[in-house]
Motif scaffolding. Structure first.
Motif, PDB file in Angstrom:
ATOM      1  N   ILE A 167       1.056  -1.223   0.094  1.00  0.00           N
ATOM      2  CA  ILE A 167       0.025  -0.009   0.164  1.00  0.00           C
ATOM      3  C   ILE A 167       0.895   1.044  -0.035  1.00  0.00           C
ATOM      4  O   ILE A 167       1.970   1.354   0.817  1.00  0.00           O
ATOM      5  N   ALA A 168       0.621   2.183  -1.086  1.00  0.00           N
ATOM      6  CA  ALA A 168       1.367   3.238  -1.015  1.00  0.00           C
ATOM      7  C   ALA A 168       0.672   4.546  -0.726  1.00  0.00           C
ATOM      8  O   ALA A 168      -0.726   4.496  -1.375  1.00  0.00           O
ATOM      9  N   VAL A 169       0.830   5.502   0.062  1.00  0.00           N
ATOM     10  CA  VAL A 169       0.010   6.620   0.297  1.00  0.00           C
ATOM     11  C   VAL A 169       0.982   7.945   0.191  1.00  0.00           C
ATOM     12  O   VAL A 169       1.859   8.280   0.753  1.00  0.00           O
ATOM     13  N   TYR A 170       0.506   8.716  -0.420  1.00  0.00           N
ATOM     14  CA  TYR A 170       0.929  10.004  -0.951  1.00  0.00           C
ATOM     15  C   TYR A 170       0.389  11.165  -0.372  1.00  0.00           C
ATOM     16  O   TYR A 170      -1.179  11.171  -0.053  1.00  0.00           O
ATOM     17  N   VAL A 171       0.894  12.162   0.503  1.00  0.00           N
ATOM     18  CA  VAL A 171       0.077  13.163   1.116  1.00  0.00           C
ATOM     19  C   VAL A 171       1.167  14.361   0.749  1.00  0.00           C
ATOM     20  O   VAL A 171       2.319  14.429   0.784  1.00  0.00           O
ATOM     21  N   GLY A 172       0.369  15.395   0.190  1.00  0.00           N
ATOM     22  CA  GLY A 172       0.939  16.632  -0.187  1.00  0.00           C
ATOM     23  C   GLY A 172       0.621  17.800   0.863  1.00  0.00           C
ATOM     24  O   GLY A 172      -0.732  17.950   1.075  1.00  0.00           O
ATOM     25  N   PHE A 173       1.641  18.682   1.199  1.00  0.00           N
ATOM     26  CA  PHE A 173       1.168  19.837   2.174  1.00  0.00           C
ATOM     27  C   PHE A 173       1.362  21.006   1.648  1.00  0.00           C
ATOM     28  O   PHE A 173       2.064  21.349   0.711  1.00  0.00           O
ATOM     29  N   ASP A 174       0.744  22.385   2.129  1.00  0.00           N
ATOM     30  CA  ASP A 174       0.777  23.619   1.862  1.00  0.00           C
ATOM     31  C   ASP A 174       2.101  24.042   2.772  1.00  0.00           C
ATOM     32  O   ASP A 174       1.700  24.832   3.493  1.00  0.00           O
ATOM     33  N   ILE A 175       3.193  23.242   2.693  1.00  0.00           N
ATOM     34  CA  ILE A 175       4.238  23.463   3.735  1.00  0.00           C
ATOM     35  C   ILE A 175       5.541  23.637   2.982  1.00  0.00           C
ATOM     36  O   ILE A 175       5.657  22.326   2.057  1.00  0.00           O
TER      37      ILE A 175
END
Length: 462
Positions: free
Chosen positions: A303-311
């Motif tokens: 399982i691969a999970v991407y998360v992108g932030f406004d950081i």
């Protein structure tokens, strides 16, 4: 006119067709070329999601540049101007809830000198002393078909293997080191021991070639790996491409084969390439003897999970590109890539994009695989908070589940493939098995396998 049907529009199937089309044009061959893909897009595991200024890869995130098949293909289809290379930096191992830098001059976690060994913060003094027996042990009861885990532990000691080498190599080869052979992973290990009398010394003597290969080692494209797929599709002007249609059966029809599809259509073919996962090939052929061999090939899940932030991604540790998880930690993930740091093109604004990996070898995987996407994103965010101390709500996320689709080459893999090849030649002449289930999981391996398969077809039908 000979009809060639390739079932499966991943990178192997596309490269098979690309090579067949090239040979058809150059030699004026009487070929009808048909590519059938059950999904509505080509690429198989290679697919780039472009959203909110981020590029997220649902499969592999890069291609090993040094593989002999890669750059010639890129040049052939005119994608050189779109190439991007990875940024290099420190890789970490997360152990006992702390990030430990993997010694810079190690290779796959294997020290290249005594100084390299001593610089590790992962290994105890006793573990370092155990590793020094590599310089003294002359006995060599191993061959390239031996377990790489047993070989490394015999000479370098259990602690160094478990705490520093195994997390790295298991991540690269998606398997238990004690069930993988040197031949299928690092055959040079045995050569180094035989030539230099020491694994550490062997890597030290060859350090320069590894350092050179570390720079610009991986490639992608400005708009992600899907650019390669899109360009290949664009070049296949003499190929009939059928998408959104699933192949249901392959039946012998005299000297030819009948391909039956879920839309009720069928095609008679002289030659078929099964560029599919081995489970799909087994279901299509419905041959008990071949099914036994095909079903003995082992797969893992991820399982691969991407998360992108406004950081901004400068909140990450300086010069780092990610970490691999070792033992005794407070996180559930197996690895974490700081994607926006490693691949600048994936974040338009330079904001933080992180990818978390959860493998079926993980004791928590049974629990994780039943979670929905939102719950898996929550798990990833908790791991990020614990390991990187980064808080924040993501502006984008992407979850990919590859269930039983990641080939693991066990000790008997080469024998299984050889047996399958012989059976296919006898029972199904002109039907070829292709793809990462058999001939290598890297994209370079798949490109090469596709090209080799095309040449086999042409040689077989001379």
């Amino acid at each position: 006119m000979q009809t060639v049907v390739v079932i499966g529009g991943g990178i192997t199937g596309l490269c098979t067709m690309h090579e067949l089309q090239k040979q058809k044009v150059e030699k004026n061959l009487p070929l009808r070329l048909i590519l059938v893909e059950k999904n509505n897009h080509l690429g198989g595991k290679l697919h780039s999601v472009r959203e909110h200024g981020f590029i997220m890869e649902t499969g592999a995130d890069s291609i090993v540049a040094r593989h002999k098949s890669v750059l010639p293909l890129v040049q052939d289809i005119g994608l050189e101007s779109e190439l991007v290379y990875n940024s290099t930096g420190i890789s970490y191992i997360y152990s006992h809830n702390t990030l430990h830098a993997i010694p810079a001059d190690s290779v796959f976690g294997i020290p290249t000198s005594i100084d390299s060994l001593n610089s590790s913060t992962l290994i105890s003094e006793k573990g370092k002393q155990d590793a020094l027996k590599d310089f003294d042990l002359a006995e060599n009861p191993f061959t390239k078909d031996s377990s790489i885990g047993e070989f490394l532990e015999y000479y370098l000691g259990k602690e160094l293997v478990e705490k520093q080498i195994a997390p790295v190599l298991s991540g690269v080869y998606s398997g238990d080191l004690y069930k993988l052979t040197m031949a299928s992973t690092l055959p040079s290990l045995l050569d180094y021991k035989n030539q230099y009398g020491s694994i550490i010394k062997g890597f030290g003597e060859n350090r320069e070639q590894f350092q050179k290969s570390a720079e610009k080692k991986f490639i992608s494209f400005k708009r992600g790996l899907s650019q390669l797929i899109e360009k290949l599709e664009e070049t296949l002007t003499d190929v009939e491409i059928v998408k959104g249609v699933e192949t249901k059966a392959i039946l012998k029809s005299g000297d030819r084969y009948l391909c039956e599809f879920d839309n009720g259509d069928s095609i008679e073919a002289d030659t078929i390439v099964l560029s599919t996962p081995h489970q799909a090939a087994s279901a299509l052929l419905r041959d008990e003897k071949i099914q036994t061999e095909l079903n003995s090939i082992r797969n893992a899940s991820i399982i691969a999970v991407y998360v992108g932030f406004d950081i901004p991604d400068d909140q990450l540790p300086a010069d780092g590109t990610g970490y691999i998880v070792s033992e005794n930690t407070d996180v559930l993930c197996n690895a974490c890539t700081w994607t926006s740091r490693k691949w600048k093109h994936t974040s338009e604004s330079g904001n933080l994009l992180i990818r978390m990996f959860y493998k079926s070898s993980n004791p928590a995987f049974e629990q994780l695989k039943g979670l929905n996407d939102a719950q898996l994103v929550d798990v990833a965010l908790k791991d990020i908070r614990k390991s990187l101390k980064i808080e924040g709500k993501p502006v984008v996320s992407n979850v990919t589940k590859w269930t039983d689709l990641m080939p693991v080459y066990g000790m008997d893999h080469a024998k299984i493939v050889q047996s399958l090849t012989e059976q296919m030649e006898e029972e199904y002449p002109n039907v070829f098995l292709a793809g990462c289930s058999y001939y290598g999981v890297g994209i370079g391996n798949c490109i090469q396998n596709g090209q080799d398969t095309a040449r086999k077809i042409l040689d077989f039908n001379k």
